[in-house]
Design an enzyme around this catalytic site. Structure first.
Site, short mmCIF file in Angstrom:
data_model
loop_
_atom_site.label_atom_id
_atom_site.label_comp_id
_atom_site.label_asym_id
_atom_site.label_seq_id
_atom_site.Cartn_x
_atom_site.Cartn_y
_atom_site.Cartn_z
N ARG A 148 52.68 42.06 32.13
CA ARG A 148 53.66 41.54 32.20
C ARG A 148 53.19 39.98 31.31
NH1 ARG A 148 53.40 44.52 36.92
NH2 ARG A 148 52.07 42.89 37.99
N GLU B 6 38.98 44.69 44.54
CA GLU B 6 38.86 44.74 45.76
C GLU B 6 37.82 45.95 46.23
OE1 GLU B 6 41.07 45.10 50.03
OE2 GLU B 6 42.39 44.97 48.23
#
Length: 182
Positions: free
Chosen positions: A69, A106
């Site tokens: 993006r 993560e």
């Protein structure tokens, strides 16, 4: 620079054009969807204009956009301020020789890459993405650019998720955001 009232009006329009989708891509995530912002020509123009107003005249020669993006916002900003656009991509997406920077996720790690020679030592860069969450990708982009002696002037995002404290990971690098998603 726009007056504060005009800026506030534009920020409100941008904020209202971003759709929030609960539980996407997994339960508990409140996904900030910019595709609805892109469907609103005035809100999209306001977004680009606010960034251009901030960075025009700052001697920025590189706008580095983070996949994917950052590719939407980076090129029009780069053109408007007279800078080149450098895509920062996921692994194995660029066809030439690349330099890469690994960063922690993560669970596990990922990499961001750019073409060797896309930037030169001493250039001044703006790093742009749509959103900052934990800050891992932005940090990787900063590290990658600084490894080749580029001066990262600032990072810019349309949206910040402040509860994830990504801004804290950027250290002394300034971060400019338009909308805070509380």
């Amino acid at each position: 620079m726009a007056s504060e009232d005009a800026q506030d009006h534009r920020i409100a329009r941008i904020s209202s054009a971003i759709r929030v989708i609960p539980d996407f891509p997994k339960p508990g995530i409140m996904f900030q969807d910019i595709t609805t912002l892109l469907l609103d020509p005035q809100a999209f123009k306001d977004t680009i204009d606010l960034f251009v107003e901030r960075y025009k005249g700052k001697s920025i020669s590189v706008v580095a956009g983070i996949e994917a993006r950052g590719f939407i916002f980076g090129p029009p900003i780069a053109l408007a301020i007279g800078a080149k656009f450098v895509p920062m991509r996921k692994p194995n997406k660029l066809p030439g020789a690349v330099i890469s920077q690994e960063y922690a996720l993560e669970y596990g790690t990922d990499k961001i890459e750019m073409h060797v020679g896309a930037v030169q030592a001493g250039e001044r860069a703006l790093v742009i993405d749509d959103l900052i969450a934990t800050g891992g990708t932005l940090c990787a982009a900063i590290n990658l650019l600084e490894r080749v002696e580029v001066d990262v002037v600032e990072c810019a995002c349309v949206i910040e998720l402040p509860e994830l404290k990504g801004r804290d990971r950027l250290g002394d690098k300034p971060l400019f955001v338009l909308v805070s998603a509380a």
